[in-house]
Design a protein around this motif. Structure first.
Motif, short mmCIF file in Angstrom:
data_model
loop_
_atom_site.label_atom_id
_atom_site.label_comp_id
_atom_site.label_asym_id
_atom_site.label_seq_id
_atom_site.Cartn_x
_atom_site.Cartn_y
_atom_site.Cartn_z
N ALA A 66 -3.29 10.67 0.55
CA ALA A 66 -2.41 9.52 0.41
C ALA A 66 -1.02 9.82 0.98
O ALA A 66 -0.45 9.00 1.71
N ALA A 67 -0.47 10.97 0.65
CA ALA A 67 0.89 11.32 1.09
C ALA A 67 0.98 11.49 2.60
O ALA A 67 2.05 11.24 3.18
N ARG A 68 -0.11 11.88 3.24
CA ARG A 68 -0.09 12.03 4.70
C ARG A 68 0.14 10.71 5.41
O ARG A 68 0.50 10.68 6.58
N ARG A 69 -0.05 9.61 4.72
CA ARG A 69 0.16 8.29 5.33
C ARG A 69 1.64 7.96 5.47
O ARG A 69 2.01 7.10 6.26
N GLY A 70 2.48 8.60 4.67
CA GLY A 70 3.91 8.31 4.73
C GLY A 70 4.46 8.02 3.34
O GLY A 70 3.78 8.20 2.33
N PRO A 71 5.72 7.55 3.30
CA PRO A 71 6.37 7.30 2.01
C PRO A 71 5.60 6.35 1.09
O PRO A 71 5.56 6.56 -0.12
N GLY A 72 4.99 5.32 1.65
CA GLY A 72 4.21 4.39 0.82
C GLY A 72 3.01 5.07 0.19
O GLY A 72 2.71 4.85 -0.98
N GLY A 73 2.33 5.90 0.94
CA GLY A 73 1.18 6.62 0.41
C GLY A 73 1.58 7.63 -0.64
O GLY A 73 0.93 7.76 -1.68
N ALA A 74 2.69 8.35 -0.40
CA ALA A 74 3.16 9.32 -1.38
C ALA A 74 3.60 8.61 -2.67
O ALA A 74 3.31 9.09 -3.77
N TRP A 75 4.27 7.47 -2.51
CA TRP A 75 4.72 6.73 -3.68
C TRP A 75 3.55 6.25 -4.53
O TRP A 75 3.53 6.45 -5.74
N ILE A 76 2.54 5.66 -3.88
CA ILE A 76 1.41 5.13 -4.66
C ILE A 76 0.62 6.27 -5.28
O ILE A 76 0.09 6.13 -6.40
N ALA A 77 0.53 7.41 -4.61
CA ALA A 77 -0.17 8.56 -5.18
C ALA A 77 0.52 9.01 -6.47
O ALA A 77 -0.14 9.32 -7.46
N LYS A 78 1.84 9.03 -6.46
CA LYS A 78 2.58 9.43 -7.66
C LYS A 78 2.40 8.40 -8.77
O LYS A 78 2.17 8.76 -9.93
N VAL A 79 2.49 7.12 -8.42
CA VAL A 79 2.31 6.06 -9.42
C VAL A 79 0.94 6.16 -10.07
O VAL A 79 0.80 6.13 -11.29
N ILE A 80 -0.10 6.27 -9.25
CA ILE A 80 -1.46 6.34 -9.77
C ILE A 80 -1.67 7.61 -10.58
O ILE A 80 -2.25 7.58 -11.68
N SER A 81 -1.20 8.74 -10.07
CA SER A 81 -1.36 10.02 -10.77
C SER A 81 -0.66 9.99 -12.13
O SER A 81 -1.23 10.41 -13.14
N ASP A 82 0.57 9.50 -12.15
CA ASP A 82 1.32 9.45 -13.40
C ASP A 82 0.66 8.50 -14.40
O ASP A 82 0.57 8.81 -15.59
N ALA A 83 0.21 7.35 -13.91
CA ALA A 83 -0.45 6.38 -14.80
C ALA A 83 -1.75 6.96 -15.35
O ALA A 83 -2.03 6.86 -16.56
N ARG A 84 -2.53 7.58 -14.49
CA ARG A 84 -3.81 8.15 -14.93
C ARG A 84 -3.59 9.26 -15.94
O ARG A 84 -4.28 9.33 -16.97
N GLU A 85 -2.65 10.13 -15.66
CA GLU A 85 -2.40 11.24 -16.59
C GLU A 85 -1.81 10.74 -17.90
O GLU A 85 -2.14 11.26 -18.96
N GLY A 86 -0.96 9.73 -17.82
CA GLY A 86 -0.42 9.15 -19.05
C GLY A 86 -1.50 8.55 -19.92
O GLY A 86 -1.54 8.76 -21.14
N TRP A 87 -2.42 7.83 -19.29
CA TRP A 87 -3.53 7.23 -20.02
C TRP A 87 -4.50 8.31 -20.50
O TRP A 87 -4.88 8.33 -21.67
#
Length: 127
Positions: A66-87
């Protein structure tokens, strides 16, 4: 799951339209959408592989792709990762240490680190 995907897509649109240094419009949204697909593919592969000890590899791989795609990919990877780990930390019973290690693998992949650092021996080469 559909609600989560809708929330993520809405967040991407709102974030991309906000006044921020990464909001280069369509490219940010396209990168974020592609990054969400990368994260989904890593999750799907992890479930399909069902291989003991491979979860950190798939965390790192999804974030890396995801992060290799650029800032948008890195941002969504962090959002998804944080949400998944929080849940997950609230329902899995695996504890804070597992969450910390998952987040370490997530950050490693997002920062461009080779996901194979977490690859367990014997995981089929398909993954």
């Amino acid at each position: 799951m559909k609600l989560c995907i809708c929330f993520v897509l809405l967040s991407v649109v709102l974030y991309a339209s906000a006044d921020n240094p990464f909001s280069s419009g369509f490219k940010f949204v396209r990168d974020a959408a592609g990054g969400a697909r990368d994260m989904w593919r890593a999750y799907r592969d992890m479930r399909e592989a069902n291989y003991i000890g491979a979860d950190k590899y798939f965390h790192a791989r999804g974030n890396y792709d995801a992060a290799r795609r650029g800032p948008g990919g890195a941002w969504i990877a962090k959002v998804i990762s944080d949400a998944r780990e929080g849940w997950q930390s609230g329902v899995s019973g695996r504890g804070a240490e597992d969450t910390r290690l998952d987040q370490e693998a997530n950050a490693w992949g997002r920062s461009g680190g080779d996901p194979n650092r977490y690859r367990p021996k014997g995981l089929p080469s398909k993954y």
